[in-house]
Design an enzyme around this catalytic site. Structure first.
Site, PDB file in Angstrom:
ATOM      1  N   ASN A   5     -86.186-105.098 104.705  1.00 12.33           N
ATOM      2  CA  ASN A   5     -86.244-104.681 103.301  1.00 12.33           C
ATOM      3  C   ASN A   5     -85.422-105.671 102.490  1.00 12.33           C
ATOM      4  OD1 ASN A   5     -86.205-103.457 100.838  1.00 12.33           O
ATOM      5  ND2 ASN A   5     -85.060-101.637 101.479  1.00 12.33           N
ATOM      6  N   TRP A   6     -86.135-106.559 101.818  1.00  7.26           N
ATOM      7  CA  TRP A   6     -85.431-107.597 101.056  1.00  7.26           C
ATOM      8  C   TRP A   6     -84.840-107.081  99.755  1.00  7.26           C
ATOM      9  CZ3 TRP A   6     -89.096-112.479 101.412  1.00  7.26           C
ATOM     10  CH2 TRP A   6     -88.887-113.104 102.644  1.00  7.26           C
ATOM     11  N   GLY A  31     -75.405-101.029 103.426  1.00 10.84           N
ATOM     12  CA  GLY A  31     -74.688-102.117 102.759  1.00 10.84           C
ATOM     13  C   GLY A  31     -73.175-102.003 102.853  1.00 10.84           C
ATOM     14  N   GLU A  60     -81.752 -93.418 107.287  1.00 12.52           N
ATOM     15  CA  GLU A  60     -80.776 -94.318 106.676  1.00 12.52           C
ATOM     16  C   GLU A  60     -79.684 -93.488 106.004  1.00 12.52           C
ATOM     17  OE1 GLU A  60     -82.630 -98.467 105.853  1.00 12.52           O
ATOM     18  OE2 GLU A  60     -82.871 -97.228 104.097  1.00 12.52           O
ATOM     19  N   GLY A  86     -81.612-104.336 105.865  1.00 15.46           N
ATOM     20  CA  GLY A  86     -81.458-104.847 104.507  1.00 15.46           C
ATOM     21  C   GLY A  86     -80.791-106.209 104.508  1.00 15.46           C
ATOM     22  N   GLY A  87     -79.486-106.231 104.255  1.00 20.29           N
ATOM     23  CA  GLY A  87     -78.750-107.494 104.075  1.00 20.29           C
ATOM     24  C   GLY A  87     -78.979-108.530 105.161  1.00 20.29           C
TER      25      GLY A  87
END
Ligand code: 13P
Length: 251
Positions: A10-11, A174, A168, A227-228
């Site tokens: 997931n950008w 994050g 999640e 993500g990151g």
């Protein structure tokens, strides 16, 4: 896809079309010898069509990060299912906690989106998870059930097996603080209790190359939503290899 491990990237709101293109071109070439791992790359809307030609192999799919439930009309700023399908998108993230908590999406709106996506032939990656205060107050099961049941109630088992569930926990996104194996197992157990044993469930929240091997070995985890660590080619590649090696060892 049925038994393969899955890594969805997931950008979020990162990468221009040109940056996406360069990244995907490099990743696609590397993936050719990893047929046992499925990669879903969820890019920003502006990159989708631009990179769509790279997604022509069995184990590499294009995903979007949201969509509207209506098919067309006066919805300024929104994107329809048809627009995604025309960009070769197969998957769509729905119910992400950033959509719920920053943009105020309600369970009702998310449910409409999931129903619409399935009807149009898009496969949802449905995200759910509790906030830290909800966990501290002992409300995790209640919160997760409240997010899951409106979705699960609307579909039969075979539809549910076509989508992905992504646990999640909000406090792990994050933050560098991933959930513990027993917390992940508990959440995945709740999904399977409602949706059946054969649904596919990802874990997301601070997955990195350093913890990917431990987390992929947690019972019931079918893959990750990253993500990151999906923004750098080197780190997503390391995560893919951790998952691939775990898969090889388990065969
Ligand atoms: P991080 O991997 O950056 O914690 O993000 C997780 C996430 O929100 C994926 O959808």
């Amino acid at each position: 896809m049925r038994n393969n491990h899955i890594i969805a990237a997931n950008w979020k709101m990162n990468k221009t079309p040109q940056e996406s293109y360069n990244f995907v071109k490099n990743l696609r070439d590397k993936l050719l010898d990893k047929p046992d791992v499925n990669i879903i790359l969820c890019a920003p809307y502006t990159s989708l069509f631009y990179i769509s030609s790279f997604f022509n192999s069995e184990n590499f799919d294009l995903g979007a990060q949201n969509m509207h439930w209506a098919s067309e009309g006066a919805y300024t700023g929104e994107i329809s299912p048809d627009m995604l399908l025309a960009s070769s998108v197969k998957w769509v993230i729905l119910g992400h906690s950033e959509r719920r908590h920053i943009f105020g999406e309600t369970i009702d709106e998310i449910t409409k989106k999931v129903v619409r996506a399935v009807r149009e032939g898009l496969r949802p990656i449905f995200c759910f998870g509790e906030k830290l205060e909800e966990r501290r107050e002992g409300k995790t099961k209640e919160v997760l059930s409240g997010q899951l049941s409106p979705i699960i109630d609307r579909f039969n088992e075979s539809d549910l097996q076509e989508m992905l569930f992504a646990y999640e926990p909000v406090w792990a996104i994050g933050t560098g603080l991933n959930a513990e194996p027993d917390q992940i197992q508990e959440a995945h157990h709740i999904v399977r209790e409602f949706a059946g044993e054969n649904v596919r469930i990802l874990y997301g929240g601070s997955v990195t190359p350093a913890n990917a091997t431990e987390l992929i070995n947690v019972e019931g985890v079918d893959g990750f939503l990253v993500g990151g660590a999906s923004l750098e080619l080197e780190s997503i590649w390391k995560i893919i290899n951790c998952v691939y090696n775990a898969r090889i060892r388990s065969n």
